[in-house]
Design a protein around this motif. Structure first.
Motif, PDB file in Angstrom:
ATOM      1  N   LEU A 396       0.831  -1.199   0.000  1.00 42.90           N
ATOM      2  CA  LEU A 396       0.000   0.000   0.000  1.00 42.90           C
ATOM      3  C   LEU A 396       0.866   1.250   0.000  1.00 42.90           C
ATOM      4  O   LEU A 396       0.653   2.181  -0.781  1.00 42.90           O
ATOM      5  CB  LEU A 396      -0.917  -0.026   1.229  1.00 42.90           C
ATOM      6  CG  LEU A 396      -1.788   1.198   1.436  1.00 42.90           C
ATOM      7  CD1 LEU A 396      -2.758   1.379   0.289  1.00 42.90           C
ATOM      8  CD2 LEU A 396      -2.561   1.102   2.735  1.00 42.90           C
ATOM      9  N   MET A 397       1.866   1.259   0.888  1.00 36.03           N
ATOM     10  CA  MET A 397       2.712   2.450   1.011  1.00 36.03           C
ATOM     11  C   MET A 397       3.467   2.702  -0.285  1.00 36.03           C
ATOM     12  O   MET A 397       3.586   3.839  -0.736  1.00 36.03           O
ATOM     13  CB  MET A 397       3.714   2.258   2.157  1.00 36.03           C
ATOM     14  CG  MET A 397       3.078   2.180   3.520  1.00 36.03           C
ATOM     15  SD  MET A 397       2.600   3.788   4.145  1.00 36.03           S
ATOM     16  CE  MET A 397       4.169   4.377   4.766  1.00 36.03           C
ATOM     17  N   LYS A 398       3.982   1.632  -0.885  1.00 33.36           N
ATOM     18  CA  LYS A 398       4.735   1.819  -2.116  1.00 33.36           C
ATOM     19  C   LYS A 398       3.829   2.333  -3.232  1.00 33.36           C
ATOM     20  O   LYS A 398       4.258   3.121  -4.069  1.00 33.36           O
ATOM     21  CB  LYS A 398       5.427   0.520  -2.526  1.00 33.36           C
ATOM     22  CG  LYS A 398       6.661   0.248  -1.679  1.00 33.36           C
ATOM     23  CD  LYS A 398       7.347  -1.037  -2.063  1.00 33.36           C
ATOM     24  CE  LYS A 398       8.600  -1.242  -1.229  1.00 33.36           C
ATOM     25  NZ  LYS A 398       9.152  -2.584  -1.395  1.00 33.36           N
ATOM     26  N   GLY A 399       2.584   1.848  -3.214  1.00 30.98           N
ATOM     27  CA  GLY A 399       1.616   2.368  -4.178  1.00 30.98           C
ATOM     28  C   GLY A 399       1.396   3.853  -3.979  1.00 30.98           C
ATOM     29  O   GLY A 399       1.344   4.628  -4.928  1.00 30.98           O
ATOM     30  N   MET A 400       1.294   4.252  -2.711  1.00 32.10           N
ATOM     31  CA  MET A 400       1.105   5.675  -2.411  1.00 32.10           C
ATOM     32  C   MET A 400       2.337   6.476  -2.825  1.00 32.10           C
ATOM     33  O   MET A 400       2.218   7.600  -3.310  1.00 32.10           O
ATOM     34  CB  MET A 400       0.834   5.873  -0.918  1.00 32.10           C
ATOM     35  CG  MET A 400      -0.452   5.257  -0.429  1.00 32.10           C
ATOM     36  SD  MET A 400      -1.907   5.941  -1.222  1.00 32.10           S
ATOM     37  CE  MET A 400      -2.019   7.508  -0.379  1.00 32.10           C
ATOM     38  N   PHE A 401       3.515   5.902  -2.612  1.00 30.74           N
ATOM     39  CA  PHE A 401       4.735   6.606  -3.025  1.00 30.74           C
ATOM     40  C   PHE A 401       4.726   6.822  -4.532  1.00 30.74           C
ATOM     41  O   PHE A 401       5.179   7.857  -5.028  1.00 30.74           O
ATOM     42  CB  PHE A 401       5.990   5.807  -2.635  1.00 30.74           C
ATOM     43  CG  PHE A 401       6.171   5.661  -1.155  1.00 30.74           C
ATOM     44  CD1 PHE A 401       5.615   6.581  -0.279  1.00 30.74           C
ATOM     45  CD2 PHE A 401       6.906   4.610  -0.628  1.00 30.74           C
ATOM     46  CE1 PHE A 401       5.776   6.444   1.089  1.00 30.74           C
ATOM     47  CE2 PHE A 401       7.079   4.471   0.741  1.00 30.74           C
ATOM     48  CZ  PHE A 401       6.506   5.390   1.599  1.00 30.74           C
TER      49      PHE A 401
END
Lengths: 548, 492
Positions: A396-401
């Motif tokens: 999820l975080m990498k997607g947000m990044f």
């Protein structure tokens, strides 16, 4: 009575809008081919060879689809096909961009005998599925062709489905159950939604979605009078009779039960919303919506208490507070989150302990056990030992990044690093799009989805037959809800659950199901927009005679 | 019964779902993008920082640090440093992370700082790559080179020097021996550079190349600290340079031991003027003065000079903490041991637990030379964007005023006397004034030799402090180094 529907029908001049459709299709082509060209120019510095294979292939397929629509559904809504082609084309271009095998540099490296890592993005596979999807569209349009003879051979219009309501409902349940049948079912990424058919993985749930809509429509159109008029009034709410509610509830509970076993929350959410919305359309009772939302609240509450549904529980926790879970976090009994990512001492210690254990097993001659021990994630292992629940928010975080990297205008196709996001070609393809096309690109994509949905809703309003009305409304809303659940998930608007992004995600089942969905909408829009049949009057008085 | 109305409502609801998604996407990509890009877990940025050239670091018209393309994919740009060992105490290093000015002005150098991006918001909007700004230092490169050379030649152990412009607080020299060349740990060196950096960072050796001895390391200031004690004494005990003070023998109150003087003749024979006692550096006078003041007043007085705090030079660039502790923690028991009377007397001559950085001592001399005022030290004169527009300019401001201008004037006289008739007569003719210091660091360690002062002697413009570890005294160990540096600085 039919105020709105009549109005819309009155405004439609019963014109064929095929020229408009073709022009828009041309625009969709330009968009797709330009996307391919940009990928090649940015990545290899030249127009890619794939432009002719992938882009050209899509052009031919789209033209075939257009020809089919022109032939079998000439009064169809002009927007649906071009929108679907544009979305499919952009998705294909993004997968082409993510599939490193399509890069000229990489091919050169491969030829030079260098070792290259294969990746999971598969552009040629996706092109084949696109072919299959559009072929299904053509086939569906042809089968559902508009004939004066409703009993023509191989004719199965959406209306015909009404006759087989219960068979279709049963079929939907079978489809949903298939993945949990041992032998053909397969669990991928924590969700058991796949079956293996002749070497291919298929998600039957994608098709079950359409069948459920058909079933709900057929059932509700019969019962809706009774359901909306008869019932006990309790305060402002009017509760339906048990026998009206019963069968629907049975199907619904069965669906949700299957989904909880399959641990696929996204699909459960989708069916739930679909069910409630169709009930509302059929009965116009707000009380149905309230009962539905109440049931959802209870379901969510129960889920968070069930130990074996930890998968779902943690997705919610990750959504609220993803940071400590990055690369591994451990939710303790007291509600605290202990990070167990590879930088922590806990992780390092666990790694050492596990390695020691593996060496002991090696020494004892238990090679297989040792191998298994080495495959255990130290973070997960340490967390389980501490009595917590392990989870990872890196996806999820990498997607947000990726989204953050894209900003307003994006890095440009071929110029970002979308492959740094896990599942960048399937679940997270929307984030990949966001990285390279930016906010501008995402708004365009969302608008395209919204247009398909609104065109579908317009078809529903304009439809003359109540069954088709419900069917079209349900299908359109299903699409809207699916986009909302997955896009909302990857943009952290709602907890992340696994669903495919219609037309964009890599995967055959989703493409096929969505092309059939478009075919159904196209056919129904043709029905709604074609001139009403004129009653033949005074046949004997005027005769038209050919003078030649 | 008609279903158009509910269908329309569901259609509106579907639209609302899309509006929700659109709002969220706008929020994430429009307003949260910066935050997401700088998230510590975001590994994209680490390679990103090597993808664009950084601005230059310049001083006195010389380019000290600049970026060049490597011709490789990662890193795309390397970082080069001119005379790295000479200037690294100021420039610091860059390898994704950084130190000193490379860290303090990272955003400006990388072009991601708001001051630059606000100017080129349109470029950013259309996706142009960031362009790094340039940073100009207040350092005098010629003097800095001489300082490094003299420091290296002066000792086999550690040494450091600092020179500040007394009117502005601009640091002209900040040199250190030992030092390191930041080119060795620059991005183009790959993992080797990272390993070297880690090795230098973790060394348990007394010589730590990463720690500059100009502002990041403390040494016992010895007699040079008498400048501080004298200033506090003259303010608090109403003494002046001509006050007669005892300079002879003194026994410490607790142990009954003698506090020794370096020599018993001259001014240190029995009584002398304060000026004489200062010039010849009589320990007993200042030991007694410290006792008369008490450790609390000594501590509070020194704090006005900057003792007891990490002095801010630039954002994220602070000095080590100089201190005159009223108590020290006992590492064994964890309790704190108060500074007793004997220790107070020894503190008065810059021994015991008194410690100072060269920068701190230069600031002490600055107060003397500048009418009692210390200016806030800084090292970056100005920063410019790529189009040469100024995005930052240093604005001199007062750091503190630890003494009156009258006291400062008398102390200037006293420091001149050190060279004309006191402990540093070998520096006559070099046009500087100051105070020597020779601090003992224990039996097996060499002395910390100091010379702290200002120049030109008559009309001071710069204040300096030099420390060098080795045998012998401050006048011989640090004096000539200070004279050579100041000669270069005062040329301007």
């Amino acid at each position: 009575m039919h105020a709105l529907g009549e109005q819309i029908r009155a405004q439609i001049p019963y014109q064929r809008r095929n020229a408009a459709s073709l022009a828009l299709l041309g625009f969709a082509m330009v968009l797709t081919l330009a996307a391919f060209a940009e990928v090649g120019l940015a990545r290899d510095g030249s127009i890619p060879a794939g432009l002719f294979v992938y882009g050209g292939g899509l052009v031919i397929l789209a033209l075939v689809a257009y020809a089919a629509q022109l032939r079998f559904a000439p009064f169809a809504d002009p927007l649906l096909l071009p929108l679907a082609v544009a979305l499919n084309g952009l998705g294909l271009a993004m997968i082409y961009r993510l599939d490193l095998d399509t890069s000229a540099d990489r091919k050169a490296a491969e030829l030079a005998g260098k070792k290259v890592i294969r990746d999971a993005a598969d552009a040629s596979g996706q092109l084949i599925w696109t072919f299959v999807g559009i072929a299904l569209f053509v086939a569906a349009i042809a089968i559902m062709r508009d004939t004066s003879n409703p009993d023509a051979k191989l004719s199965f219009t959406p209306k015909t489905a009404q006759r087989y309501t219960y068979i279709i409902g049963l079929g939907a349940i079978v489809m949903l159950l298939l993945p949990i049948v041992p032998g053909i079912g397969a669990e991928i990424n924590g969700a058991r939604v796949w079956i293996n058919v002749g070497g291919f993985s298929v998600q039957p749930g994608e098709f079950a979605k359409l069948m459920l809509v058909a079933f709900f429509a057929g059932y509700l159109v019969n019962k809706r009078q009774a359901m909306s008029l008869i019932g006990k009034k309790i305060g402002p709410l009017s509760l339906p009779r048990a026998r009206d509610l019963g069968p629907v509830m049975v199907i619904w509970v069965l669906c949700l039960g299957v989904l909880f076993i399959q641990k696929d929350l996204g699909t459960a959410l989708l069916y739930f919303g679909l069910f409630v919305s169709m009930l509302y359309i059929a009965t116009q009772r707000v009380s149905w919506v309230m009962i539905g939302v109440g049931l959802l609240a209870v379901a969510v509450f129960v889920i968070t208490l069930l130990p074996f549904m930890a998968h779902v529980n943690q997705r919610i926790d990750i959504w609220q507070n993803p940071r400590p879970y990055f690369d591994g976090g451990c939710l303790m009994k007291n509600g605290k989150v202990v990070p167990v990512n590879p930088n922590t001492d806990i992780f390092k210690q666990a790694k050492v302990t596990l390695e020691a254990k593996a060496q002991q097993q090696d020494a004892a001659g238990q090679k297989a056990t040792a191998l298994q021990t080495r495959l255990v994630g130290p973070g997960w292992w340490a967390c389980t030992k501490m009595g917590g629940e392990y989870s990872d928010s890196a996806q999820l975080m990498k997607g947000m990044f990726a989204l953050g990297q894209g900003g307003v205008l994006g890095t440009g196709l071929g110029q970002g690093k979308p492959w740094q996001t896990p599942l960048s070609f399937s679940d997270f393809i929307f984030d990949s799009m966001g990285e390279e096309l930016g906010l501008t690109g995402l708004m365009t994509l969302l608008l395209m989805y919204a247009l398909i949905v609104q065109r579908g809703m317009k078809t529903a309003v304009a439809a003359r037959d109540p069954y088709l009305k419900l069917f079209a409304g349900g299908v359109s809303f299903a699409l809207a809800l699916q986009v909302f659940v997955i896009v909302g998930g990857v943009t952290k608007l709602i907890p992340l659950t696994g669903l495919t992004t219609p037309f964009l995600s890599q995967g055959g089942s989703s493409l096929m199901a969505n092309w059939i969905l478009i075919a159904i909408l196209v056919r129904m829009s043709h029905d709604a927009r074609k001139p009403a049949p004129q009653a033949i009057q005074d046949e004997g008085m005027t005769q038209i005679v050919s003078l030649r | 019964m008609n279903m158009d109305k509910p269908v329309r409502r569901v259609a509106v609801f579907a639209l609302l779902l899309f509006f929700g998604l659109m709002a969220q996407v706008n929020y994430v990509q429009g307003s949260q993008a910066d935050k997401l890009q700088s998230d510590p877990n975001n590994t994209r940025q680490i390679s990103q920082v090597f993808n664009n050239p950084r601005g230059q670091i310049t001083a006195g018209g010389e380019v000290l640090a600049w970026s060049t393309p490597t011709g490789k994919d990662n890193p795309k740009y390397g970082r080069n440093y001119k005379d790295g060992k000479v200037f690294s105490p100021v420039t610091g290093y860059f390898n994704g992370g950084g130190s000193k000015v490379e860290l303090a002005y990272n955003g400006l150098l990388a072009g991601t700082d708001k001051r630059i991006t606000h100017q080129r918001w349109f470029d950013q909007f259309i996706g142009k790559k960031p362009e790094g700004g340039n940073v100009d230092l207040s350092i005098d490169p010629a003097a800095q080179r001489i300082a490094y050379e003299k420091l290296v030649n002066g000792t086999t152990r550690r040494s450091g020097a600092a020179v500040v412009d007394i009117k502005t607080g601009a640091i002209k020299v900040l040199a250190s021996n030992s030092s390191f060349d930041p080119t060795d740990v620059a991005p183009q060196k790959g993992t080797k550079g990272g390993q070297l950096l880690e090795q230098m960072d973790k060394t348990t050796d007394i010589i730590k190349p990463l720690i500059d001895n100009g502002m990041s390391e403390v040494f016992p200031p010895g007699s040079s600290f008498k400048t501080v004690v004298a200033a506090i004494g003259m303010e608090e005990l109403h003494l002046n340079e001509n006050s007669q003070v005892k300079t002879g023998h003194m026994t410490l109150p607790e142990s009954g031991k003698e506090l020794p003087n370096s020599h018993d003749g001259g001014s240190c024979a029995g009584t002398a003027s304060l000026k004489g006692a200062f010039a010849e550096s009589c320990n007993t006078t200042f030991g007694q003065m410290a006792l008369d003041l008490g450790i609390d007043k000594l501590n509070a007085g020194a704090a006005k000079f900057g003792f007891g705090q990490n002095i801010r030079v630039e954002p994220l660039m602070r000095s080590a903490k100089s201190q005159v502790p009223v108590s020290i923690p006992d590492l064994a028991t964890g309790k704190s041991i108060p500074t007793g009377k004997d220790a107070t007397a020894r503190s008065g001559i810059g021994q015991e637990n008194v410690q100072a950085t060269p920068l701190q001592m230069a600031m002490v001399a600055e107060a003397v030379a500048n009418g009692g005022k210390i200016m806030q030290p800084y090292v970056v004169n100005r920063a410019t964007a790529k189009d040469q527009s100024e995005v930052y300019k240093a604005s001199p401001k007062v750091f503190s005023q630890p003494m009156s201008s009258d006291t400062a004037s008398q102390l200037r006289d006293m420091m001149r006397a050190v060279v004309s008739e006191g402990t540093a007569t070998i520096l006559q003719g070099s046009n500087i004034a100051g105070k020597t210091g020779t601090a003992e660091q224990g039996a097996e360690f060499p002395n910390a030799r100091w010379f702290v002062g200002f120049g030109p002697s008559d009309h001071p413009r710069y204040a300096f402090a030099v420390v060098s570890e080795g045998k012998g005294d401050g006048a011989h160990g640090a004096g000539p180094i200070a004279a050579a540096i100041m000669q270069a600085v005062m040329k301007k």
